[in-house]
Structure formats: structure tokens, C-alpha cells
Design a protein around this motif. Structure first.
Motif, PDB file in Angstrom:
ATOM      1  N   MET A 149       0.853  -1.197   0.000  1.00  0.00           N
ATOM      2  CA  MET A 149       0.000   0.000   0.000  1.00  0.00           C
ATOM      3  C   MET A 149       0.883   1.239   0.000  1.00  0.00           C
ATOM      4  SD  MET A 149      -2.804   1.248   2.849  1.00  0.00           S
ATOM      5  CE  MET A 149      -3.895  -0.136   2.566  1.00  0.00           C
ATOM      6  N   THR A 150       0.628   2.199  -0.928  1.00  0.00           N
ATOM      7  CA  THR A 150       1.423   3.422  -0.975  1.00  0.00           C
ATOM      8  C   THR A 150       0.998   4.358   0.136  1.00  0.00           C
ATOM      9  OG1 THR A 150      -0.138   4.575  -2.420  1.00  0.00           O
ATOM     10  CG2 THR A 150       1.522   3.186  -3.495  1.00  0.00           C
ATOM     11  N   SER A 151       1.870   5.358   0.400  1.00  0.00           N
ATOM     12  CA  SER A 151       1.540   6.351   1.418  1.00  0.00           C
ATOM     13  C   SER A 151       0.259   7.077   1.056  1.00  0.00           C
ATOM     14  CB  SER A 151       2.686   7.350   1.570  1.00  0.00           C
ATOM     15  OG  SER A 151       3.858   6.701   2.021  1.00  0.00           O
ATOM     16  N   GLN A 152       0.067   7.368  -0.247  1.00  0.00           N
ATOM     17  CA  GLN A 152      -1.097   8.121  -0.677  1.00  0.00           C
ATOM     18  C   GLN A 152      -2.397   7.364  -0.398  1.00  0.00           C
ATOM     19  OE1 GLN A 152       0.478   8.620  -4.704  1.00  0.00           O
ATOM     20  NE2 GLN A 152       0.231  10.831  -4.460  1.00  0.00           N
ATOM     21  N   ALA A 153      -2.355   6.038  -0.543  1.00  0.00           N
ATOM     22  CA  ALA A 153      -3.564   5.240  -0.406  1.00  0.00           C
ATOM     23  C   ALA A 153      -4.084   5.227   1.033  1.00  0.00           C
ATOM     24  CB  ALA A 153      -3.297   3.816  -0.883  1.00  0.00           C
ATOM     25  N   ARG A 154      -3.262   5.620   1.989  1.00  0.00           N
ATOM     26  CA  ARG A 154      -3.687   5.582   3.394  1.00  0.00           C
ATOM     27  C   ARG A 154      -4.586   6.765   3.750  1.00  0.00           C
ATOM     28  NH1 ARG A 154       1.874   4.564   4.593  1.00  0.00           N
ATOM     29  NH2 ARG A 154       2.007   6.628   5.522  1.00  0.00           N
TER      30      ARG A 154
ATOM     31  N   ASN B 234       6.147  19.542  -1.928  1.00  0.00           N
ATOM     32  CA  ASN B 234       7.145  18.594  -1.411  1.00  0.00           C
ATOM     33  C   ASN B 234       6.478  17.344  -0.842  1.00  0.00           C
ATOM     34  OD1 ASN B 234       9.465  20.030  -2.070  1.00  0.00           O
ATOM     35  ND2 ASN B 234       9.400  21.241  -0.202  1.00  0.00           N
ATOM     36  N   LEU B 235       5.330  17.496  -0.207  1.00  0.00           N
ATOM     37  CA  LEU B 235       4.597  16.330   0.275  1.00  0.00           C
ATOM     38  C   LEU B 235       4.166  15.442  -0.893  1.00  0.00           C
ATOM     39  CD1 LEU B 235       2.362  17.894   3.082  1.00  0.00           C
ATOM     40  CD2 LEU B 235       4.339  16.391   3.390  1.00  0.00           C
ATOM     41  N   LEU B 236       3.781  16.081  -2.002  1.00  0.00           N
ATOM     42  CA  LEU B 236       3.433  15.307  -3.198  1.00  0.00           C
ATOM     43  C   LEU B 236       4.628  14.504  -3.698  1.00  0.00           C
ATOM     44  CD1 LEU B 236       1.405  14.726  -5.565  1.00  0.00           C
ATOM     45  CD2 LEU B 236       2.489  16.654  -6.734  1.00  0.00           C
ATOM     46  N   LEU B 237       5.809  15.148  -3.754  1.00  0.00           N
ATOM     47  CA  LEU B 237       7.006  14.443  -4.208  1.00  0.00           C
ATOM     48  C   LEU B 237       7.343  13.269  -3.299  1.00  0.00           C
ATOM     49  CD1 LEU B 237       9.327  17.454  -5.185  1.00  0.00           C
ATOM     50  CD2 LEU B 237       7.942  16.030  -6.702  1.00  0.00           C
ATOM     51  N   ASP B 238       7.024  13.395  -2.023  1.00  0.00           N
ATOM     52  CA  ASP B 238       7.301  12.327  -1.058  1.00  0.00           C
ATOM     53  C   ASP B 238       6.143  11.332  -0.938  1.00  0.00           C
ATOM     54  OD1 ASP B 238       9.766  13.449  -0.470  1.00  0.00           O
ATOM     55  OD2 ASP B 238       8.986  14.660   1.179  1.00  0.00           O
ATOM     56  N   GLN B 239       5.161  11.467  -1.827  1.00  0.00           N
ATOM     57  CA  GLN B 239       3.978  10.597  -1.816  1.00  0.00           C
ATOM     58  C   GLN B 239       3.270  10.621  -0.462  1.00  0.00           C
ATOM     59  OE1 GLN B 239       5.491   6.717  -3.282  1.00  0.00           O
ATOM     60  NE2 GLN B 239       4.456   7.201  -5.204  1.00  0.00           N
ATOM     61  N   GLN B 240       3.152  11.832   0.086  1.00  0.00           N
ATOM     62  CA  GLN B 240       2.508  12.011   1.382  1.00  0.00           C
ATOM     63  C   GLN B 240       1.199  12.789   1.278  1.00  0.00           C
ATOM     64  OE1 GLN B 240       3.363  10.802   4.385  1.00  0.00           O
ATOM     65  NE2 GLN B 240       5.087   9.694   3.541  1.00  0.00           N
ATOM     66  N   LEU B 241       0.722  13.023   0.053  1.00  0.00           N
ATOM     67  CA  LEU B 241      -0.581  13.644  -0.132  1.00  0.00           C
ATOM     68  C   LEU B 241      -1.609  12.577  -0.498  1.00  0.00           C
ATOM     69  CD1 LEU B 241      -0.053  16.995  -2.095  1.00  0.00           C
ATOM     70  CD2 LEU B 241      -0.471  16.668   0.350  1.00  0.00           C
ATOM     71  N   PRO B 242      -2.867  12.788  -0.163  1.00  0.00           N
ATOM     72  CA  PRO B 242      -3.899  11.850  -0.600  1.00  0.00           C
ATOM     73  C   PRO B 242      -3.928  11.742  -2.128  1.00  0.00           C
ATOM     74  CG  PRO B 242      -4.767  13.360   1.053  1.00  0.00           C
ATOM     75  CD  PRO B 242      -3.421  13.868   0.676  1.00  0.00           C
TER      76      PRO B 242
ATOM     77  N   THR C 268       5.354  16.703 -13.114  1.00  0.00           N
ATOM     78  CA  THR C 268       4.797  16.655 -11.760  1.00  0.00           C
ATOM     79  C   THR C 268       3.983  17.903 -11.474  1.00  0.00           C
ATOM     80  OG1 THR C 268       6.738  15.381 -11.055  1.00  0.00           O
ATOM     81  CG2 THR C 268       5.374  16.338  -9.326  1.00  0.00           C
ATOM     82  N   TRP C 269       4.490  19.057 -11.926  1.00  0.00           N
ATOM     83  CA  TRP C 269       3.755  20.293 -11.709  1.00  0.00           C
ATOM     84  C   TRP C 269       2.401  20.264 -12.419  1.00  0.00           C
ATOM     85  CZ3 TRP C 269       2.562  24.241  -8.986  1.00  0.00           C
ATOM     86  CH2 TRP C 269       1.807  25.267  -9.543  1.00  0.00           C
ATOM     87  N   ASP C 270       2.361  19.777 -13.642  1.00  0.00           N
ATOM     88  CA  ASP C 270       1.101  19.730 -14.376  1.00  0.00           C
ATOM     89  C   ASP C 270       0.062  18.892 -13.633  1.00  0.00           C
ATOM     90  OD1 ASP C 270       2.109  21.347 -16.354  1.00  0.00           O
ATOM     91  OD2 ASP C 270       2.627  19.701 -17.712  1.00  0.00           O
ATOM     92  N   ALA C 271       0.501  17.767 -13.082  1.00  0.00           N
ATOM     93  CA  ALA C 271      -0.414  16.915 -12.326  1.00  0.00           C
ATOM     94  C   ALA C 271      -0.879  17.618 -11.052  1.00  0.00           C
ATOM     95  CB  ALA C 271       0.255  15.588 -11.999  1.00  0.00           C
ATOM     96  N   PHE C 272       0.038  18.326 -10.388  1.00  0.00           N
ATOM     97  CA  PHE C 272      -0.268  19.047  -9.155  1.00  0.00           C
ATOM     98  C   PHE C 272      -1.197  20.219  -9.443  1.00  0.00           C
ATOM     99  CE2 PHE C 272       1.159  22.239  -5.872  1.00  0.00           C
ATOM    100  CZ  PHE C 272       0.673  21.564  -4.764  1.00  0.00           C
ATOM    101  N   ALA C 273      -0.856  21.008 -10.460  1.00  0.00           N
ATOM    102  CA  ALA C 273      -1.611  22.221 -10.765  1.00  0.00           C
ATOM    103  C   ALA C 273      -3.025  21.918 -11.230  1.00  0.00           C
ATOM    104  CB  ALA C 273      -0.885  23.041 -11.832  1.00  0.00           C
ATOM    105  N   GLY C 274      -3.230  20.747 -11.812  1.00  0.00           N
ATOM    106  CA  GLY C 274      -4.565  20.375 -12.255  1.00  0.00           C
ATOM    107  C   GLY C 274      -5.567  20.269 -11.132  1.00  0.00           C
ATOM    108  N   ASN C 275      -5.080  20.196  -9.903  1.00  0.00           N
ATOM    109  CA  ASN C 275      -5.949  20.094  -8.730  1.00  0.00           C
ATOM    110  C   ASN C 275      -6.077  21.421  -7.976  1.00  0.00           C
ATOM    111  OD1 ASN C 275      -6.433  17.213  -8.929  1.00  0.00           O
ATOM    112  ND2 ASN C 275      -4.281  16.955  -8.366  1.00  0.00           N
ATOM    113  N   ILE C 276      -5.596  22.522  -8.601  1.00  0.00           N
ATOM    114  CA  ILE C 276      -5.627  23.838  -7.960  1.00  0.00           C
ATOM    115  C   ILE C 276      -6.635  24.721  -8.681  1.00  0.00           C
ATOM    116  CG2 ILE C 276      -4.294  25.905  -7.401  1.00  0.00           C
ATOM    117  CD1 ILE C 276      -1.789  24.183  -7.362  1.00  0.00           C
TER     118      ILE C 276
END
Length: 505
Positions: free
Chosen positions: A1-6, A32-40, A79-87
Motif C-alpha cells: 500500500m502506498t503512502s497516498q492510499a492511506r 514537497n509532500l506530493l514528491l514524497d507521496q505524502q498527499l492523498p 509533476t507540476w502539471d499533475a499538481f496544478a490540475g488540482n488547484i
């Protein structure tokens, strides 16, 4: 299970999203949390501010902030494109009676796309005057009534004095359940501040001597080389006591002085902190001049660069009576700390940017070495360095090389950068992740805020009743007014010189 899945789906709504806090701290931390796979896996950011901006302009502003202020530097395009799509961004006047309808619609749209009720985090990155309008709007819209899923993050300053802090607490607690409110102090997210608990309670080497029998006194120093920069208008109504001592320094004092908690539960740890604040000896008005010192910098030099005095700073009154330096002696009246002074100091335009705690131990009960051997003798001390070089040093006495018996100090060092070969997360990364998790351990509870204001209230009242007559009383580039040295000298102590490194100047 990845960190995000929790993690459950989460929407972060930032009020005041057009300000520097969002650009410099919050969004770089989230990236940075996204890069560390610590975001939902399902995560969205909604920025709310009065200024009219479209989504693309808002996103580009945030990208520039990440590039400038993130510990990882330039963003990766994919990575930015994926992140920015949620803003997304909404223009709202929080004081308008109809404010918030677009926000409610946007929340429902996102949750409809996800097919799930998300955790909603409402971050009040707004000036104090806008906290109540934002909270009233949320309550009126009914978008944060689910205690299990909805959280409110409140930035400092939390009140201007005891009365205003209590008023704000009562106001928020009328609208929200206490467990929903996360009062943030970014100092508690710093890696070394958190490590105080591990250092004290995970090592049987130190905890048995962490008391009045072995410790002579404690010094907490938070020094800045900068002046007020662009915060003159705010700072001239706040000062060092409100800006730094009531929150940051007292929080560090609590971690140094608290009793061992029974569990790592958030309320258990916060209960122990409140116990410390309530045990601090009340300061009588007639004693303020003996245990509290204030100062204000005048022109001088920092790193060989000439700087102006505080009263010449932009948006500062030319006759300002605001302190830019504050030092205090506190006593904690309990079994562990009775008779041990805690010295706290903070100031602007000091010689080095450094935050550290020095725990100074008592001298050996019997000194049998020849007097010539101990000319440079100093007591043992433990120095916990919060910034800029995060680490812990222990000062011990050793025999110096040579045929003569001469004792001198030597330091045993632990540095994060050397021990772990990786950069520590920024404070806001830790704190935002805790909010997402619903972990309130590092956040202040209402009674903790109240107790902290009670500690400093007599000092504030005395200083406001009697304006200082000797401002400005320390030159920029010095360690503060002479009165601060006299305060600790009355108890046969001296301020320790913080370690200077290439980073501190």
C-alpha cells in the motif's frame, strides 16, 4: 500500500491565498509532500482571496513560489502539471453577506467528481481582522459541521492580549468543536523542536538528570539579524513579546520543562504543556522591572552593512515605543524545577540568526583539581540547536594535550545533516501533513493559548502603562541592551554566546 492510499480524499481551502504565506510556505510544502507521496491520491486546493485572478494566473504565481522557496528548487514539469490540475481559485469578499456560495458549489463539484465526502481543511491565512468574517461565512454556509471530516486551521497571532485571545477562543468555540480547531505555530513543526521529546524521553542517559538537582539554569535564545523588513505596520503594533515570546519561546520552554506523558496521544502531550504554563510563577507588577527587559535597536552594522534604526524603518512611527528585543526570567514552581531560572531572549538586528536552547548543569560538588588546571573551566551544558544548523551538542570538560594538567571544554556533536545525509522537511510540511491526518499533537489547544497569555499579561500591562524612556537602547549588530546582562548577572549568570557558523554570520 502506498503512502497516498492511506489518506482519505482531502480538499484544502486557503483563505488569503493571494498572500505571501501561501506562495512562500504553504504551497511549496504541499508540493514537497506530493514528491514524497505524502498527499492523498484525491487532493484538491482551492485558493480564496479578494483579488480577481483566473486559475492560470494563480497557478503560475504558485509555481514561481515553489521554484524560489521550496527546499527542492525548480519544479518538474510533468509533476507540476499533475499538481496544478488540482488547484483552483475563487475571488470572494469574505465580508459580503452573500460570500461563499461559489465556494460551496466548488466543494460539491469536486466531491461529486470523486463520488466521496472529502475531508475539508479550511486554512485561515488571513490577517486577524478577517478571521471572524471567514469563520462566520463557513458556519453560515454549513460547510464544516462534520467534526470527523472538517478542520479549521488558524494562523498566529492568536489574539493581541489575554482578553482578545479569550474573545477569539469563545467566538470560535461557539461555531466549531474544539477538536476541529488547529491553532498553528510553525516553530512546533521544526525537526529539532520535535526532537526535544525524543532526546528527553527516549534516552535513559538524560531524563534522570533533567531536574533541579543537576540543572543550574536554562537559556532559550531566538535571535534574528533582520529588521522588520516589510512588516513595519504589523510589527509596530505587536512587538517582540507578542510576536515571538507568547507563542514560539513559551512553546519551546514547555517541551524542555514538561513531565513525561503517559502516551503519545495529542491531548496527553498538550496536557503536560499546559501544566508547565500553569506552574510558571506569576509576575507581580512591582517585579516586572527585575525579570523583564525590553529594547529597541538603533542604527548599526550587520555583517559589515550599515542599517537604520527601528524608528527609521518603513511604516514605523518615529516615536515608536515598540520593543524589538525582549528578555525574561521565568521560574517554574513545581518539584522538578523549583529554583531553576529559565532565561528567554529574542530580538531583531542581533549579530547572528540562531535559535537554540542551552541547558546548563551545576558544578561538581567538590573541585579537587589545582586552580591552575581549571582556569578556563566551564560547567557542562547541552545545547539544542534549532536553526540554522539543526543538531545537539554536549559540552564536557577534558584534559588538554600536553605535559601539564589543564582542563578545557570539548563538544560532542550531533548534526542532522551529517547523521542522516538528507534534508529535513520544512516545518509547514510536517504541520500540514498532521492536519491532513487529523493529528493535533503539534497544535495549540484553547487552554494552552489562554495559559500562555496569562504568563505574559502582567508584563504587557506594565510595559503599556509605563512607556520606555531609554529607547533606542542597543545598536544593530549587538546582543541587546545592557539591562538584559544585568538581569541574569543578579543571579550570578551570564548569557552564553550562541555558536557562530558560516550560516549565522
Amino acid at each position: 500500500m502506498t503512502s497516498q492510499a492511506r489518506f482519505e480524499p482531502t480538499i484544502l481551502v486557503i483563505f488569503g491565498a493571494g498572500g505571501d504565506l501561501t506562495r512562500r510556505k504553504l504551497v511549496p510544502a504541499l508540493y514537497n509532500l506530493l514528491l514524497d507521496q505524502q498527499l492523498p491520491e484525491r487532493f484538491a486546493i482551492i485558493g480564496v482571496a479578494r483579488k480577481n485572478l483566473d486559475n492560470d494566473v494563480f497557478r503560475e504565481r504558485l509555481r514561481e513560489g515553489i521554484t524560489r522557496f521550496s527546499r527542492r528548487g525548480e519544479v518538474d514539469a510533468a509533476t507540476w502539471d499533475a499538481f496544478a490540475g488540482n488547484i483552483s481559485y475563487l475571488s470572494e469578499d469574505l465580508t459580503h453577506p452573500a460570500a461563499g456560495s461559489a465556494l460551496r458549489t466548488r466543494l460539491e463539484e469536486i466531491e461529486g467528481e470523486w463520488g466521496a465526502r472529502a475531508n475539508r481543511i479550511y486554512y485561515l491565512a488571513v490577517p486577524p481582522v478577517m478571521m471572524q468574517p471567514a469563520a462566520i461565512m463557513l458556519q453560515r454556509l454549513g460547510v464544516c459541521r462534520d467534526c470527523a471530516h472538517d478542520r479549521l486551521v488558524v494562523e498566529k497571532p492568536f489574539g493581541r492580549d489575554l482578553a482578545s485571545a479569550r474573545s477569539l477562543n469563545h467566538f470560535l468555540n461557539d461555531l466549531f468543536v474544539e477538536s476541529q480547531i488547529y491553532r498553528i505555530d510553525h516553530y512546533l513543526g521544526k525537526e529539532t523542536v520535535q526532537n526535544i521529546l525524543a532526546f528527553r524521553f527516549a534516552n535513559s542517559l538524560f531524563e534522570p538528570i533533567w531536574n533541579r538537582r543537576y540543572i543550574d539554569h536554562v537559556q532559550i535564545t531566538v535571535a534574528e539579524t533582520v529588521g522588520v523588513e516589510e512588516r513595519g505596520e504589523y510589527y509596530d503594533h505587536a512587538g517582540a513579546l507578542r510576536d515571538m515570546v507568547q507563542n514560539h519561546l513559551l512553546q519551546i520552554l514547555c517541551l524542555i520543562a514538561m513531565e513525561p506523558p503517559i502516551t503519545f496521544d495529542a491531548d496527553d502531550i498538550r496536557n503536560k504543556k499546559v501544566d508547565v504554563l500553569r506552574a510558571i510563577r506569576p509576575i507581580r507588577p512591582e517585579d516586572v522591572h527585575r525579570v523583564a527587559v525590553r529594547g529597541q535597536y538603533l542604527k548599526g552594522s550587520i555583517a559589515d552593512e550599515k542599517v537604520v534604526g527601528y524608528r527609521q524603518e518603513e511604516n514605523v512611527s518615529p516615536v515608536s515605543n515598540t520593543e524589538t528585543y525582549a528578555a525574561f526570567t521565568f521560574h517554574i514552581d513545581n518539584w522538578r524545577w523549583q529554583g531553576v531560572p529559565f532565561y528567554l531572549r529574542t530580538g531583531k538586528r542581533l549579530p547572528a540568526k540562531v535559535s537554540e536552547v542551552a541547558v546548563v548543569f551545576r558544578s561538581p560538588p567538590h573541585q579537587f583539581f589545582p586552580s591552575a588546571a581549571v582556569e578556563s573551566w566551564q560547567p557542562n551544558r547541552i545545547v539544542i540547536r534549532i536553526q540554522p544548523q539543526e543538531g545537539i551538542g554536549t559540552m564536557i570538560q577534558v584534559k588538554q594535550p600536553g605535559t601539564r594538567l589543564l582542563l578545557g571544554g570539548a563538544e560532542m556533536k550531533f548534526l542532522y545533516s551529517e547523521a542522516f545525509k538528507t534534508s529535513a522537511p520544512e516545518a509547514y510540511e510536517t504541520l500540514l501533513l498532521d492536519v491532513i491526518r487529523g493529528d493535533a499533537t503539534l497544535f495549540m489547544r484553547a487552554d494552552q493559548v489562554d495559559s500562555a497569555w496569562q504568563v505574559v499579561a502582567p508584563i504587557l500591562e506594565a510595559w503599556e502603562a509605563v512607556p520606555a524612556t531609554d529607547f533606542a537602547n542597543y545598536p544593530a549588530g549587538s546582543w541587546g541592551p545592557a539591562a538584559a546582562d544585568h538581569m541574569v548577572a543578579r543571579q550570578q549568570h551570564n548569557w552564553l554566546q550562541p555558536a557562530r557558523t558560516a550560516e549565522t554570520g
